[in-house]
Design an enzyme around this catalytic site. Sequence first.
Site, PDB file in Angstrom:
ATOM      1  N   LYS A  20      14.575  45.923 -27.465  1.00 50.00           N
ATOM      2  CA  LYS A  20      15.372  44.720 -27.220  1.00 50.00           C
ATOM      3  C   LYS A  20      15.487  43.893 -28.514  1.00 50.00           C
ATOM      4  O   LYS A  20      14.765  44.162 -29.490  1.00 50.00           O
ATOM      5  CB  LYS A  20      14.714  43.931 -26.082  1.00 50.00           C
ATOM      6  CG  LYS A  20      14.753  44.673 -24.723  1.00 50.00           C
ATOM      7  CD  LYS A  20      14.018  43.893 -23.647  1.00 50.00           C
ATOM      8  CE  LYS A  20      14.157  44.548 -22.279  1.00 50.00           C
ATOM      9  NZ  LYS A  20      13.409  43.794 -21.229  1.00 50.00           N
ATOM     10  N   TYR A  74      22.215  45.298 -16.163  1.00 55.68           N
ATOM     11  CA  TYR A  74      21.279  44.547 -15.313  1.00 55.68           C
ATOM     12  C   TYR A  74      21.920  44.100 -13.999  1.00 55.68           C
ATOM     13  O   TYR A  74      21.495  43.110 -13.406  1.00 55.68           O
ATOM     14  CB  TYR A  74      20.719  43.344 -16.086  1.00 55.68           C
ATOM     15  CG  TYR A  74      19.634  43.726 -17.085  1.00 55.68           C
ATOM     16  CD1 TYR A  74      18.468  44.379 -16.662  1.00 55.68           C
ATOM     17  CD2 TYR A  74      19.760  43.425 -18.428  1.00 55.68           C
ATOM     18  CE1 TYR A  74      17.467  44.722 -17.569  1.00 55.68           C
ATOM     19  CE2 TYR A  74      18.760  43.767 -19.346  1.00 55.68           C
ATOM     20  CZ  TYR A  74      17.613  44.411 -18.904  1.00 55.68           C
ATOM     21  OH  TYR A  74      16.621  44.745 -19.798  1.00 55.68           O
ATOM     22  N   ARG A  95       3.978  46.873 -24.439  1.00 56.40           N
ATOM     23  CA  ARG A  95       4.014  45.431 -24.133  1.00 56.40           C
ATOM     24  C   ARG A  95       2.617  44.823 -24.214  1.00 56.40           C
ATOM     25  O   ARG A  95       2.451  43.678 -24.648  1.00 56.40           O
ATOM     26  CB  ARG A  95       4.625  45.211 -22.747  1.00 56.40           C
ATOM     27  CG  ARG A  95       6.143  45.443 -22.716  1.00 56.40           C
ATOM     28  CD  ARG A  95       6.644  45.478 -21.280  1.00 56.40           C
ATOM     29  NE  ARG A  95       8.100  45.584 -21.179  1.00 56.40           N
ATOM     30  CZ  ARG A  95       8.725  45.914 -20.060  1.00 56.40           C
ATOM     31  NH1 ARG A  95       8.041  46.163 -18.951  1.00 56.40           N
ATOM     32  NH2 ARG A  95      10.048  45.988 -20.030  1.00 56.40           N
ATOM     33  N   ASN A 109       9.895  40.770 -23.849  1.00 57.77           N
ATOM     34  CA  ASN A 109       8.950  41.894 -23.669  1.00 57.77           C
ATOM     35  C   ASN A 109       9.349  43.172 -24.416  1.00 57.77           C
ATOM     36  O   ASN A 109       8.939  44.269 -24.067  1.00 57.77           O
ATOM     37  CB  ASN A 109       8.680  42.137 -22.176  1.00 57.77           C
ATOM     38  CG  ASN A 109       9.920  42.519 -21.401  1.00 57.77           C
ATOM     39  OD1 ASN A 109      10.990  42.682 -21.979  1.00 57.77           O
ATOM     40  ND2 ASN A 109       9.784  42.682 -20.099  1.00 57.77           N
ATOM     41  N   HIS A 148      12.852  48.168 -23.104  1.00 57.19           N
ATOM     42  CA  HIS A 148      13.307  48.540 -21.764  1.00 57.19           C
ATOM     43  C   HIS A 148      13.072  50.026 -21.529  1.00 57.19           C
ATOM     44  O   HIS A 148      13.188  50.828 -22.453  1.00 57.19           O
ATOM     45  CB  HIS A 148      14.817  48.258 -21.628  1.00 57.19           C
ATOM     46  CG  HIS A 148      15.433  48.924 -20.421  1.00 57.19           C
ATOM     47  ND1 HIS A 148      15.358  48.370 -19.164  1.00 57.19           N
ATOM     48  CD2 HIS A 148      16.069  50.125 -20.279  1.00 57.19           C
ATOM     49  CE1 HIS A 148      15.945  49.205 -18.286  1.00 57.19           C
ATOM     50  NE2 HIS A 148      16.384  50.265 -18.938  1.00 57.19           N
ATOM     51  N   GLU A 200      22.000  54.971 -16.996  1.00 57.59           N
ATOM     52  CA  GLU A 200      21.917  54.110 -18.169  1.00 57.59           C
ATOM     53  C   GLU A 200      22.298  54.849 -19.456  1.00 57.59           C
ATOM     54  O   GLU A 200      22.950  54.275 -20.326  1.00 57.59           O
ATOM     55  CB  GLU A 200      20.507  53.501 -18.268  1.00 57.59           C
ATOM     56  CG  GLU A 200      20.251  52.495 -17.139  1.00 57.59           C
ATOM     57  CD  GLU A 200      18.799  52.044 -17.011  1.00 57.59           C
ATOM     58  OE1 GLU A 200      17.962  52.447 -17.841  1.00 57.59           O
ATOM     59  OE2 GLU A 200      18.509  51.282 -16.066  1.00 57.59           O
TER      60      GLU A 200
HETATM   61  P1  ADP Z   1      11.245  46.041 -16.245  1.00 53.82           P
HETATM   62  O1  ADP Z   1      12.001  45.774 -17.529  1.00 53.82           O
HETATM   63  O2  ADP Z   1       9.752  46.073 -16.494  1.00 53.82           O
HETATM   64  O3  ADP Z   1      11.765  47.242 -15.478  1.00 53.82           O
HETATM   65  P2  ADP Z   1      12.616  44.283 -14.318  1.00 53.82           P
HETATM   66  O4  ADP Z   1      13.575  45.390 -14.041  1.00 53.82           O
HETATM   67  O5  ADP Z   1      11.953  43.585 -13.169  1.00 53.82           O
HETATM   68  O6  ADP Z   1      11.428  44.754 -15.307  1.00 53.82           O
HETATM   69  O7  ADP Z   1      13.347  43.150 -15.149  1.00 53.82           O
HETATM   70  C1  ADP Z   1      14.208  43.501 -16.204  1.00 53.82           C
HETATM   71  C2  ADP Z   1      13.987  42.552 -17.363  1.00 53.82           C
HETATM   72  O8  ADP Z   1      14.347  41.227 -16.960  1.00 53.82           O
HETATM   73  C3  ADP Z   1      12.532  42.414 -17.825  1.00 53.82           C
HETATM   74  O9  ADP Z   1      12.125  43.446 -18.690  1.00 53.82           O
HETATM   75  C4  ADP Z   1      12.561  41.067 -18.515  1.00 53.82           C
HETATM   76  O10 ADP Z   1      13.168  41.170 -19.812  1.00 53.82           O
HETATM   77  C5  ADP Z   1      13.517  40.279 -17.625  1.00 53.82           C
HETATM   78  N1  ADP Z   1      12.776  39.515 -16.608  1.00 53.82           N
HETATM   79  C6  ADP Z   1      12.232  39.981 -15.458  1.00 53.82           C
HETATM   80  N2  ADP Z   1      11.625  39.006 -14.771  1.00 53.82           N
HETATM   81  C7  ADP Z   1      11.793  37.877 -15.505  1.00 53.82           C
HETATM   82  C8  ADP Z   1      11.385  36.507 -15.355  1.00 53.82           C
HETATM   83  N3  ADP Z   1      10.693  36.113 -14.303  1.00 53.82           N
HETATM   84  N4  ADP Z   1      11.736  35.624 -16.322  1.00 53.82           N
HETATM   85  C9  ADP Z   1      12.454  36.024 -17.403  1.00 53.82           C
HETATM   86  N5  ADP Z   1      12.862  37.291 -17.613  1.00 53.82           N
HETATM   87  C10 ADP Z   1      12.542  38.210 -16.684  1.00 53.82           C
END
Ligand code: ADP
Length: 169
Positions: free
Chosen positions: A29, A69, A122, A132, A135, A146
């Site tokens: 990212k 997303y 992470r 974080n 992805h 994707e």
């Molecule tokens: P992952 O990336 O671990 O699969 P998710 O699919 O739940 O997690 O969420 C996608 C991305 O959205 C996360 O990696 C993070 O960058 C962002 N995100 C998720 N939850 C939050 C939150 N509560 N606040 C801010 N950003 C978030």
Amino acid sequence: RRKSAKRHIFLPHLVASMEQVEETYIMVKPDGVQRGLVGEIISRFEKKGFKLIGLKLFQCPQDLAEEHYIDLKAKSFYPKLIDYITSGPVVCMAWEGIGVVASARKLIGSTNPLQAEPGTIRGDLAVQTGRNVVHGSDSPENGKREIALWFGEGEICEWTPAQAPWLRE
Ligand code: ADP
């Protein structure tokens, strides 16, 4: 005695499903790129033994971020997430391997970096969910979806790594 005999029953359908070759979409990212973590993140997947089949530095447009997303559209953090992903270049990667989707998620660690285990990307390199650094696709279906979304025709490379016979018997 019966129990120990059972252990030797050969279940070809189970073996076949465990041996499934998958593809996953991994992305450094914008924070990972800005913080100079591109090499570190790529090397985690490279050292593990997965096969890189697509790689590019790319400025993500708004509509692509929104499509990527789409499942999170209803979340309160969605607008901020789109701003974050489009805030600078990302490094797009496609990786191939047996079990690569779940394994990559383990290498990446929990969504919240403070809860991610040390040793994960992470867990070692980030402190906040909103930054974080990386992805990874959450299912083989999403891996395919994707990769098709982020890569164009001719951007995925089929090749045989020289190390292949040293990774799997
Ligand atoms: P992952 O990336 O671990 O699969 P998710 O699919 O739940 O997690 O969420 C996608 C991305 O959205 C996360 O990696 C993070 O960058 C962002 N995100 C998720 N939850 C939050 C939150 N509560 N606040 C801010 N950003 C978030």
